[in-house]
Design an enzyme around this catalytic site. Structure first.
Site: not given
Length: 204
Positions: A24, A45, A62, A119-122
């Site tokens: 982020t 996201k 985020d 933006e991805g997660v993890g």
């Protein structure tokens, strides 16, 4: 290719070597760089876990940071939010995530602006559900993939493994960003150099 000039980036999908790699933070820098060039921008996201509460509302911290840069409603930036700070397939216990719905929202945003940052997660291989992984979402969106690497102990291994897997899964690799979380880490330059050399030489 290591990316240091964010102004040259096209719309892209941001992933990372691991959780808390600073996606982020980097995403906000990229969005601000685009805005300074005069581009209209949007952040997306799709999924976040570990919701926080502000003024009685569930939010992703985020997504709040991203929305502060783009001026979007937080719910537009982050449509899927789960309370539990866990892998999405665990946090989303009812399996509510819909890839098709997510792609529809992405395409609508994409048509409104000059540049979009997803933006991805993890990290790249995080499960989104019992049948989907983050890489499935990224490849469906077909944006250039940018990897954020947390520079610290273990970053060479984490970065090269992620790089190798992304290249195996798709042809969307665009480059990587070295994000120094701890400026007191004594081997910043040597770790970055080791990653660059091995990517360039193809010895991974």
């Amino acid at each position: 290719m290591r990316i240091t000039d964010y102004t040259s980036l096209p719309s892209c999908f941001i992933t990372a070597t691991d959780t808390d790699a600073g996606k982020t933070h980097v995403a906000c820098q990229i969005l601000n760089a685009w805005k300074q060039q005069g581009f209209s921008v949007a952040a997306f996201k799709p999924m976040a876990t570990g919701a926080s509460y502000y003024d009685g509302k569930r939010v992703s911290e985020d997504a709040q940071h991203l929305a502060a840069v783009t001026g979007q409603p937080v719910t537009e930036v982050n449509p899927y939010l789960y309370d539990k700070p866990a892998s999405p397939h665990i946090a989303d216990s009812n399996q509510t995530f819909s890839l098709m719905d997510c792609l529809d929202q992405f395409k609508q945003l994409q048509q409104k602006v000059d540049r979009i940052l997803v933006e991805g997660v993890g990290g790249w291989c995080v499960p989104l559900s019992n049948t989907l992984m983050l890489k499935d979402l990224a490849t469906a969106m077909a944006l250039p993939v940018v990897l954020v690497s947390r520079i610290g102990l273990g970053c060479i291994n984490h970065t090269l493994l992620s790089y190798h897997q992304i290249q195996r899964d798709c042809d969307l690799w665009h480059g990587w960003i070295a994000n120094v979380i701890n400026p007191d880490f004594t081997d910043i330059d040597s770790n970055i150099t080791a990653i660059e050399q091995r990517m360039t030489s193809g010895t991974v």
